[in-house]
Design a protein around this motif. Structure first.
Motif, PDB file in Angstrom:
ATOM      1  N   LYS A 158     -13.037   5.557  10.769  1.00 34.28           N
ATOM      2  CA  LYS A 158     -11.879   4.666  10.790  1.00 34.28           C
ATOM      3  C   LYS A 158     -11.394   4.366   9.370  1.00 34.28           C
ATOM      4  N   LYS A 159     -10.103   3.988   9.277  1.00 31.38           N
ATOM      5  CA  LYS A 159      -9.482   3.648   8.001  1.00 31.38           C
ATOM      6  C   LYS A 159      -8.866   2.258   8.070  1.00 31.38           C
ATOM      7  N   VAL A 160      -8.923   1.564   6.934  1.00 31.57           N
ATOM      8  CA  VAL A 160      -8.370   0.217   6.821  1.00 31.57           C
ATOM      9  C   VAL A 160      -7.393   0.185   5.656  1.00 31.57           C
ATOM     10  N   LEU A 161      -6.274  -0.492   5.847  1.00 34.66           N
ATOM     11  CA  LEU A 161      -5.277  -0.690   4.792  1.00 34.66           C
ATOM     12  C   LEU A 161      -5.352  -2.136   4.324  1.00 34.66           C
ATOM     13  N   PHE A 162      -5.420  -2.348   3.007  1.00 33.61           N
ATOM     14  CA  PHE A 162      -5.554  -3.686   2.434  1.00 33.61           C
ATOM     15  C   PHE A 162      -4.520  -3.846   1.336  1.00 33.61           C
ATOM     16  N   ILE A 163      -3.495  -4.685   1.589  1.00 26.70           N
ATOM     17  CA  ILE A 163      -2.461  -4.975   0.591  1.00 26.70           C
ATOM     18  C   ILE A 163      -2.320  -6.496   0.510  1.00 26.70           C
ATOM     19  N   PRO A 164      -3.079  -7.159  -0.360  1.00 24.54           N
ATOM     20  CA  PRO A 164      -3.054  -8.615  -0.407  1.00 24.54           C
ATOM     21  C   PRO A 164      -1.903  -9.210  -1.207  1.00 24.54           C
ATOM     22  N   ASP A 165      -1.158  -8.366  -1.943  1.00 24.15           N
ATOM     23  CA  ASP A 165       0.001  -8.864  -2.691  1.00 24.15           C
ATOM     24  C   ASP A 165       1.009  -7.743  -2.886  1.00 24.15           C
ATOM     25  N   ILE A 166       2.265  -8.065  -2.608  1.00 25.90           N
ATOM     26  CA  ILE A 166       3.381  -7.148  -2.853  1.00 25.90           C
ATOM     27  C   ILE A 166       4.626  -8.021  -2.931  1.00 25.90           C
ATOM     28  N   ASP A 167       5.604  -7.638  -3.757  1.00 23.23           N
ATOM     29  CA  ASP A 167       6.791  -8.480  -3.904  1.00 23.23           C
ATOM     30  C   ASP A 167       7.682  -8.424  -2.670  1.00 23.23           C
ATOM     31  N   LYS A 168       8.281  -7.273  -2.430  1.00 25.62           N
ATOM     32  CA  LYS A 168       9.120  -7.080  -1.257  1.00 25.62           C
ATOM     33  C   LYS A 168       8.885  -5.673  -0.745  1.00 25.62           C
ATOM     34  N   TRP A 169       8.768  -5.565   0.567  1.00 25.01           N
ATOM     35  CA  TRP A 169       8.443  -4.267   1.149  1.00 25.01           C
ATOM     36  C   TRP A 169       9.508  -3.224   0.839  1.00 25.01           C
ATOM     37  N   GLU A 170      10.779  -3.643   0.733  1.00 25.30           N
ATOM     38  CA  GLU A 170      11.838  -2.665   0.468  1.00 25.30           C
ATOM     39  C   GLU A 170      11.786  -2.109  -0.947  1.00 25.30           C
ATOM     40  N   ARG A 171      11.016  -2.737  -1.834  1.00 23.38           N
ATOM     41  CA  ARG A 171      10.864  -2.212  -3.191  1.00 23.38           C
ATOM     42  C   ARG A 171       9.784  -1.136  -3.286  1.00 23.38           C
ATOM     43  N   TRP A 172       8.990  -1.012  -2.252  1.00 27.28           N
ATOM     44  CA  TRP A 172       7.907  -0.022  -2.235  1.00 27.28           C
ATOM     45  C   TRP A 172       8.486   1.329  -1.851  1.00 27.28           C
ATOM     46  N   ASP A 173       8.126   2.370  -2.579  1.00 28.92           N
ATOM     47  CA  ASP A 173       8.679   3.695  -2.299  1.00 28.92           C
ATOM     48  C   ASP A 173       7.910   4.428  -1.203  1.00 28.92           C
ATOM     49  N   THR A 174       7.139   3.688  -0.417  1.00 31.28           N
ATOM     50  CA  THR A 174       6.380   4.237   0.713  1.00 31.28           C
ATOM     51  C   THR A 174       6.800   3.521   1.980  1.00 31.28           C
ATOM     52  N   SER A 175       6.926   4.234   3.064  1.00 32.87           N
ATOM     53  CA  SER A 175       7.267   3.629   4.347  1.00 32.87           C
ATOM     54  C   SER A 175       6.068   2.879   4.913  1.00 32.87           C
TER      55      SER A 175
END
Length: 251
Positions: A212-229
């Motif tokens: 299994k895989k887990v995604l952990f993103i505890p801080d990001i400014d705005k999702w639309e600024r991320w170049d990943t979907s």
């Protein structure tokens, strides 16, 4: 749409990973391997609870009656195959979070974590390193995994540089998008995310066990600024822990 403020949200897709609970016998995966386990140690953002200066209903009750379950965002991973406990983020709540992590383990682990993995240089994410120093635990060579700017920040600024000089911690380099193996069945991949990078870059982590895989993103400014979907990223994992300071549109 999800609209909590300043907290970590979990998107559970399909998982058998455990949450913080009393120690129990380790479980095997369908392949017969002893499964690593995930422990949620905190969900709050940097200021914790109560947040200093906040007198609103979200914080006011906790000045008079603190809730020990409300801790700053952190994940722990237990790997019974090597009897080691790993910590994601070093928060101001680190002493109690290390205790919870050891209590949740099905094995006897060292008081200090086998490794600490940091996302960035904001107070809720790295200042708990102070408890590894000579004034507290006086740990010995705890590996702390960091990207270059985060490593330079710790090595060049007091009191964190003292942890390096006295060998309480060792700085282990990470690179954007490059996986590292913490154990034979536990792999971690850091990836850059947009955030206020005053002192360091900011990363999220993909944590991969044998099945299994887990995604952990505890801080990001705005999702639309991320170049990943985000939708594509969620499709690649079984469980995701995401900051939800702003609405997240998944559809």
């Amino acid at each position: 749409m999800l609209k909590p403020f300043g907290a970590l949200a979990a998107f559970v897709l399909s998982t058998s990973l455990s949450f913080a609970q009393p120690a129990r016998e380790a479980e095997a995966t369908p392949s017969g391997k002893i499964a690593p386990e995930l422990v949620v140690l905190g969900t709050l953002q940097d200021g914790g609870s109560p947040h200093a200066g906040c007198e609103k209903s979200c914080c006011a009750p906790y000045y008079q009656k603190p809730d020990p379950a409300r801790k700053v965002v952190s994940l722990g991973v237990l790997d019974p195959s090597v009897n080691k406990a790993y910590l994601f983020e070093a928060t101001p709540d680190l002493p109690s979070q290390l205790y919870l992590l050891r209590q949740a383990a099905s094995f006897e682990s060292d008081p200090a974590p086998a490794a600490v993995l940091l996302t960035h240089a904001h107070i809720g994410h790295y200042t708990g390193l102070m408890y590894l120093g000579r004034e507290s635990m006086n740990a010995v060579k705890v590996p702390v995994y960091v990207l270059p700017s985060m490593g330079n920040f710790l090595a060049s600024n007091g009191p964190w540089d003292q942890l390096v000089r006295f060998k309480n911690i060792t700085l282990e380099p990470l690179a954007d998008g490059v996986a590292v193996s913490l154990s034979p069945q536990l792999q971690v991949t850091p990836f850059r995310v947009p955030h206020r990078d005053e002192y360091s870059e900011t990363v999220g982590f993909e944590i991969a066990g044998p099945e299994k895989k887990v995604l952990f993103i505890p801080d990001i400014d705005k999702w639309e600024r991320w170049d990943t979907s985000l939708v594509d990223k969620l499709a690649e994992v079984d469980l995701a822990f995401l900051v939800a300071r702003y609405p997240i549109r998944l559809l």
